[in-house]
Each structure stands twice: as C-alpha cells, then as structure tokens.
Design an enzyme around this catalytic site. Structure first.
Site, mmCIF file in Angstrom:
data_model
loop_
_atom_site.group_PDB
_atom_site.id
_atom_site.type_symbol
_atom_site.label_atom_id
_atom_site.label_comp_id
_atom_site.label_asym_id
_atom_site.label_seq_id
_atom_site.Cartn_x
_atom_site.Cartn_y
_atom_site.Cartn_z
ATOM 1 N N TYR A 156 -14.340 3.813 11.520
ATOM 2 C CA TYR A 156 -12.921 3.650 11.181
ATOM 3 C C TYR A 156 -12.050 3.932 12.408
ATOM 4 C CZ TYR A 156 -8.311 5.077 9.526
ATOM 5 O OH TYR A 156 -6.949 5.224 9.385
ATOM 6 N N GLY B 46 0.822 -1.218 0.000
ATOM 7 C CA GLY B 46 0.000 0.000 0.000
ATOM 8 C C GLY B 46 0.853 1.264 0.000
ATOM 9 N N PHE C 226 0.290 -2.786 8.623
ATOM 10 C CA PHE C 226 -0.418 -1.747 7.856
ATOM 11 C C PHE C 226 -1.753 -2.246 7.312
ATOM 12 C CE2 PHE C 226 4.121 -0.562 6.932
ATOM 13 C CZ PHE C 226 4.091 0.735 7.411
ATOM 14 N N PHE D 250 -0.798 11.311 11.341
ATOM 15 C CA PHE D 250 -1.611 12.443 10.904
ATOM 16 C C PHE D 250 -1.801 12.275 9.377
ATOM 17 C CE2 PHE D 250 -2.753 14.873 14.653
ATOM 18 C CZ PHE D 250 -2.199 14.028 15.594
ATOM 19 N N ASP E 56 0.103 -9.307 1.719
ATOM 20 C CA ASP E 56 -0.891 -8.353 1.210
ATOM 21 C C ASP E 56 -1.874 -9.107 0.337
ATOM 22 O OD1 ASP E 56 -2.133 -6.011 -0.166
ATOM 23 O OD2 ASP E 56 -0.488 -4.908 0.786
ATOM 24 N N ASN E 57 -3.151 -8.731 0.407
ATOM 25 C CA ASN E 57 -4.119 -9.352 -0.513
ATOM 26 C C ASN E 57 -4.377 -8.467 -1.735
ATOM 27 O OD1 ASN E 57 -5.687 -7.324 0.497
ATOM 28 N ND2 ASN E 57 -7.325 -8.635 1.297
HETATM 29 P P1 NAD Z 1 -3.413 1.444 1.677
HETATM 30 O O1 NAD Z 1 -4.826 1.048 1.416
HETATM 31 O O2 NAD Z 1 -2.640 2.057 0.575
HETATM 32 O O3 NAD Z 1 -2.603 0.188 2.219
HETATM 33 C C1 NAD Z 1 -3.202 -0.854 2.948
HETATM 34 C C2 NAD Z 1 -2.690 -2.174 2.381
HETATM 35 O O4 NAD Z 1 -3.295 -3.240 3.107
HETATM 36 C C3 NAD Z 1 -3.043 -2.359 0.909
HETATM 37 O O5 NAD Z 1 -1.924 -2.834 0.206
HETATM 38 C C4 NAD Z 1 -4.161 -3.396 0.950
HETATM 39 O O6 NAD Z 1 -4.197 -4.185 -0.233
HETATM 40 C C5 NAD Z 1 -3.774 -4.194 2.182
HETATM 41 N N1 NAD Z 1 -4.897 -4.891 2.813
HETATM 42 C C6 NAD Z 1 -6.131 -4.380 3.105
HETATM 43 N N2 NAD Z 1 -6.887 -5.321 3.688
HETATM 44 C C7 NAD Z 1 -6.126 -6.441 3.776
HETATM 45 C C8 NAD Z 1 -6.351 -7.736 4.283
HETATM 46 N N3 NAD Z 1 -7.527 -8.076 4.816
HETATM 47 N N4 NAD Z 1 -5.347 -8.648 4.210
HETATM 48 C C9 NAD Z 1 -4.148 -8.310 3.663
HETATM 49 N N5 NAD Z 1 -3.880 -7.102 3.160
HETATM 50 C C10 NAD Z 1 -4.862 -6.172 3.214
HETATM 51 O O7 NAD Z 1 -3.425 2.395 2.948
HETATM 52 P P2 NAD Z 1 -2.260 3.263 3.591
HETATM 53 O O8 NAD Z 1 -2.589 4.679 3.375
HETATM 54 O O9 NAD Z 1 -0.949 2.754 3.164
HETATM 55 O O10 NAD Z 1 -2.520 2.953 5.126
HETATM 56 C C11 NAD Z 1 -1.831 1.903 5.805
HETATM 57 C C12 NAD Z 1 -2.408 1.766 7.202
HETATM 58 O O11 NAD Z 1 -2.307 3.025 7.876
HETATM 59 C C13 NAD Z 1 -3.891 1.392 7.227
HETATM 60 O O12 NAD Z 1 -4.093 0.499 8.295
HETATM 61 C C14 NAD Z 1 -4.588 2.711 7.491
HETATM 62 O O13 NAD Z 1 -5.802 2.546 8.160
HETATM 63 C C15 NAD Z 1 -3.572 3.427 8.371
HETATM 64 N N6 NAD Z 1 -3.666 4.904 8.307
HETATM 65 C C16 NAD Z 1 -3.619 5.532 7.078
HETATM 66 C C17 NAD Z 1 -3.713 6.916 7.022
HETATM 67 C C18 NAD Z 1 -3.711 7.649 5.704
HETATM 68 O O14 NAD Z 1 -4.119 8.819 5.676
HETATM 69 N N7 NAD Z 1 -3.245 7.061 4.594
HETATM 70 C C19 NAD Z 1 -3.816 7.655 8.200
HETATM 71 C C20 NAD Z 1 -3.847 6.988 9.423
HETATM 72 C C21 NAD Z 1 -3.761 5.599 9.455
HETATM 73 N N1 UFG Z 2 -10.776 18.011 1.465
HETATM 74 C C1 UFG Z 2 -11.314 18.861 0.517
HETATM 75 N N2 UFG Z 2 -11.566 18.377 -0.725
HETATM 76 C C2 UFG Z 2 -11.310 17.080 -1.078
HETATM 77 C C3 UFG Z 2 -10.765 16.211 -0.097
HETATM 78 C C4 UFG Z 2 -10.516 16.718 1.169
HETATM 79 O O1 UFG Z 2 -11.576 20.025 0.797
HETATM 80 O O2 UFG Z 2 -11.586 16.690 -2.229
HETATM 81 C C5 UFG Z 2 -10.454 18.550 2.801
HETATM 82 C C6 UFG Z 2 -11.192 17.861 3.940
HETATM 83 O O3 UFG Z 2 -12.444 18.477 4.147
HETATM 84 C C7 UFG Z 2 -10.215 18.064 5.101
HETATM 85 C C8 UFG Z 2 -8.834 18.035 4.419
HETATM 86 O O4 UFG Z 2 -9.081 18.328 3.039
HETATM 87 O O5 UFG Z 2 -10.380 19.331 5.671
HETATM 88 C C9 UFG Z 2 -8.142 16.692 4.520
HETATM 89 O O6 UFG Z 2 -9.021 15.672 4.046
HETATM 90 P P1 UFG Z 2 -8.482 14.219 3.625
HETATM 91 O O7 UFG Z 2 -9.646 13.444 3.090
HETATM 92 O O8 UFG Z 2 -7.276 14.333 2.768
HETATM 93 O O9 UFG Z 2 -7.974 13.622 5.008
HETATM 94 P P2 UFG Z 2 -8.756 13.379 6.384
HETATM 95 O O10 UFG Z 2 -8.102 14.258 7.413
HETATM 96 O O11 UFG Z 2 -10.212 13.501 6.209
HETATM 97 O O12 UFG Z 2 -8.442 11.844 6.695
HETATM 98 C C10 UFG Z 2 -7.186 11.236 6.379
HETATM 99 C C11 UFG Z 2 -7.398 9.755 6.037
HETATM 100 C C12 UFG Z 2 -7.773 8.950 7.249
HETATM 101 C C13 UFG Z 2 -6.764 9.212 8.337
HETATM 102 C C14 UFG Z 2 -6.646 10.689 8.627
HETATM 103 C C15 UFG Z 2 -5.547 10.906 9.623
HETATM 104 O O13 UFG Z 2 -8.413 9.619 5.030
HETATM 105 O O14 UFG Z 2 -7.725 7.572 6.929
HETATM 106 O O15 UFG Z 2 -6.315 11.398 7.441
HETATM 107 O O16 UFG Z 2 -5.584 12.229 10.062
HETATM 108 F F1 UFG Z 2 -7.088 8.553 9.465
#
Ligand code: NAD
Ligand code: UFG
Length: 344
Positions: free
Chosen positions: A152, A12, A84, A180, A33-34
C-alpha cells in the site's frame, strides 16, 4: 469566482467531507467514483448539507480513459483535480499486491495522462504517512527518508515519484498530501466513515463497539516502546483534513508552474490507542470493553507528524480536538447504525 474541480473517489470518507467544504467555498464539482468502497447516498447528503446541487457524478473507474474523458467534458474545462480514488487497506495490499499497484499506481498514471490531454495540470494527491515506514525520529518531517514496508505505502510513494517526474518534465502544479490518521465525521452526523464489513481501523471499530454492534475492542499490542505500551498515531479530524484540501488547491492555483509540494497533514500530537479509548469514554460517557491482544502484523509503534511545513506554506493547521473527533464520530455512528445502508 469558484473553480471547477474534478474529485476522483469523492464519495468516499475523506472525499465526501472534502466535497462539502469545496461546495461551501463556492466551487463547482465533478465527482468520478466507481462506488467500490462507497455509496452514492453520501453525495446526495453532501448536496443537501451544502444546500446546492453544483455536483455532477460520473460513475466509473479511474483506470478507464473513456470514463475520464466523460468527467473532463461533462461540465466544461476543469481547473484542478483532487485524486482520492484508491485502495487503502494495508493487510489487503499484502495479500493482493497486484490490485494495489493497478488501482493506485496505474489509476494515477491513467488520470495524469487524461489531465495532460485535457490541458489540466493542477493536482492534489492523497498520499500517506505510511511512506515513512518504521521511523525512529519524531516528529516526522517531510525530508526524512521514506522506507515503505508494505505494498500500500509502496504504491503511494511510487505515485509521488511519478508526479515529481511530471513536474520536472512540464508545467505541472502538484501537491502530495501525506495524511496521518483521519477520524470523526461532519458535526451534522449526516456524512461519515462507512466501512464495508468488519472495520480495519481503530475509530470505526470503537464506535461500533460503543453502539453494541461489536462486543469488544481488541487492542493490538501493549508492549510497544510508548508511554503505555500501545501504538501511537496522529489522529486528525476529517473536517480539518478536508479543509486542508481547499487551502492546498487555492494555493496551487496561484503558483507558477512547475511546482511540487509534499506536505504532512496531521496535528503534530501523538496519541496511544489507550489515550483514544479514554478520550472517547470521556467525550461520550460510554464504556468501551477491550482486550489487550497480540500486535497486528505490519503495524509500526509510532507515527506522528511535524505539521510545520503545511503551516508555513499554506497557513493551515488542524484546529479540532480529540473530544470533537470522538463526539462527531459517535454522532454519525448513532444516527447511522448501518452507515449509508438502511437498517434491515
Ligand atoms: P475511501 O475508500 O472511503 O474512498 C476512496 C474512494 O475511491 C471510494 O469512494 C471508492 O469507491 C473510490 N474508488 C476506489 N477505487 C476506485 C477506482 N478504481 N475508480 C474510481 N473510484 C474508485 O477511502 P478514504 O479514507 O476516503 O481515502 C481516500 C484516499 O486517501 C485513498 O487514496 C487512500 O489511500 C488515501 N489515504 C487514506 C487514509 C485513511 O486513513 N483513510 C490515510 C492516508 C491516505
Ligand atoms: N488498532 C487496535 N485495534 C483495532 C484497530 C487498530 O488496537 O481494532 C490500533 C493499531 O494497532 C494502531 C492504531 O490502532 O496502533 C491505529 O490503527 P488503524 O488501523 O486505525 O490505522 P493505521 O495507522 O494502521 O493505518 C491508517 C490507514 C492507512 C493510512 C494510515 C495513515 O488504515 O490507510 O492510517 O497513517 F495510510
């Protein structure tokens, strides 16, 4: 000597960048990873960038103990796990909460049971700043009350609690990293964020507008109690976040068990949506057409980390600027207009 690390969800966005940093630090990796939300091509590029093939892939679901057995056996004893694999879309979690409880909580439970069985009790877990809910005290420190407002965040907090209980019950070493908002990409432009369909998140949506793949950015809400009315977040370069994982793992592996750590991983700087759009325009020379529209349900006005504990405990701080986040995210978008898929 490097360690042997199991990375669930390693293909991911955050996982792929972390795999690269771990390979560069000399570790040997097993990725489970799936590919539910990722592409195997990401891992090929990670190996190519690292210049070595010390990465084995087990394709399967983290909720299946036979898949985990395969991952734990494929190369020999595993020293630590970075977990992750999980789901992350807030709106989807409201629409389909059971899926979130199953993948995020049950997946973590099955993983922890497999770790016990294979004698590996060192774990870094991907948590989120959304566990703080809708706070009104800033910057956010780890001891603030958690009050998640959607499934979530509730599932992530539940996993944190399960892991705390494990540390009370036995010789576990666990770090819950509350990320964040990770953005940007590796500066090579070879790996980056590749959302399926219409991006939910600000950065990939904005870079797709810049590339002409989408017409206009919609800015959700301009009546928040912030300096310009748009929502504030703490955006962190994904390479800074990836580096935080190697440092955390190295730290945990030196700790006596039991040991539990909960750390914010952010920059400490809050930026509004308009700050980000302006920063992107300044970094790239491009213009982002946008409309100011209604608030998005479930969004909170502001999230901003206090990153001091990570600095004190790990000696880690985020180093990269908004300009680098924009430049690297844009380089990835330009070089890969359809992400890891080949353009039709
Ligand atoms: P992502 O979706 O790009 O990566 C997640 C990976 O996990 C993917 O490769 C997906 O194929 C794999 N996956 C999902 N379900 C699975 C399962 N059941 N078995 C095996 N593999 C599985 O997301 P990311 O942005 O890289 O986030 C990684 C982790 O961090 C996640 O747990 C997410 O909730 C957490 N997180 C992400 C953010 C963000 O803003 N990106 C913020 C806070 C926390
Ligand atoms: N936003 C827009 N337009 C868009 C998308 C987002 O105005 O098209 C704004 C949102 O309203 C927010 C800010 O941009 O104010 C950030 O939004 P994101 O969707 O980029 O991120 P979030 O803070 O909502 O959430 C993300 C991830 C979550 C994670 C979190 C951690 O989606 O998985 O950050 O802080 F947990």
């Amino acid at each position: 000597m490097g360690s042997r690390i199991l990375i669930t969800g390693g293909a991911g966005f955050i996982g792929s960048h972390t795999c690269l940093v771990l390979l560069d630090a000399g570790h040997e990796l097993v990725v489970l990873d799936n590919f539910d939300n990722s592409n195997p091509e990401a891992l090929k590029r990670v190996e190519e960038l690292a210049g070595r093939g010390a990465l084995s892939v087990v394709e399967g679901d983290v909720r299946q103990s036979d898949v985990l057995d395969q991952a734990f056996r494929c190369k020999g004893p595993i020293d630590g796990v970075i977990h992750f694999a999980g789901l992350k879309a807030v709106g989807e979690s409201v629409a389909d909460p059971l899926r979130y409880w199953d993948v995020n909580l049950n997946g973590s439970r099955v993983l922890a049971a497999a770790m016990e069985q294979h004698g590996c009790r060192t774990l870094v877990f991907s948590s989120t700043s959304t566990v703080y809910g809708e706070p009104d005290q800033f910057p956010l420190t780890e001891e603030l009350t958690t009050a998640p407002v959607h499934p979530y965040a509730q599932t992530k907090l539940a996993v944190e609690q399960m892991l705390q209980a494990l540390c009370r019950s036995g010789a576990w070493r666990v770090a819950c990293l509350r990320y964040f908002n990770p953005v940007g990409a590796h500066p090579s432009g070879r790996i980056g964020e590749d959302p399926l369909g219409i991006p939910n998140n600000l950065f990939p949506f904005m870079t797709q507008v810049a590339a002409g793949r989408r017409e206009r950015l919609q800015i959700f809400g301009n009546d928040y109690p912030t300096h310009d009315g748009t929502g504030i977040r703490d955006y962190i370069h994904v390479m800074d976040l990836a580096e935080a994982h190697t440092v955390t793992l190295d730290h945990l592996l030196k700790q006596p068990a039991p040991s539990i750590l909960t750390l914010n991983i952010g920059t400490g700087t809050g930026l509004s949506v308009l700050d980000v759009v302006n920063g992107f325009e300044a970094a790239t020379g491009l213009t982002i057409p946008y409309d100011l529209v209604e608030r998005r349900p479930g969004d909170v006005p502001r999230l901003q980390a206090c990153p001091e504990r990570a600095k004190t405990v790990l000696g880690w701080t985020a180093r990269r600027s908004l300009e680098e986040m924009c430049r690297d995210g844009w380089a990835w978008q330009q070089a890969n207009p359809m992400g890891y898929r080949k353009p039709a």
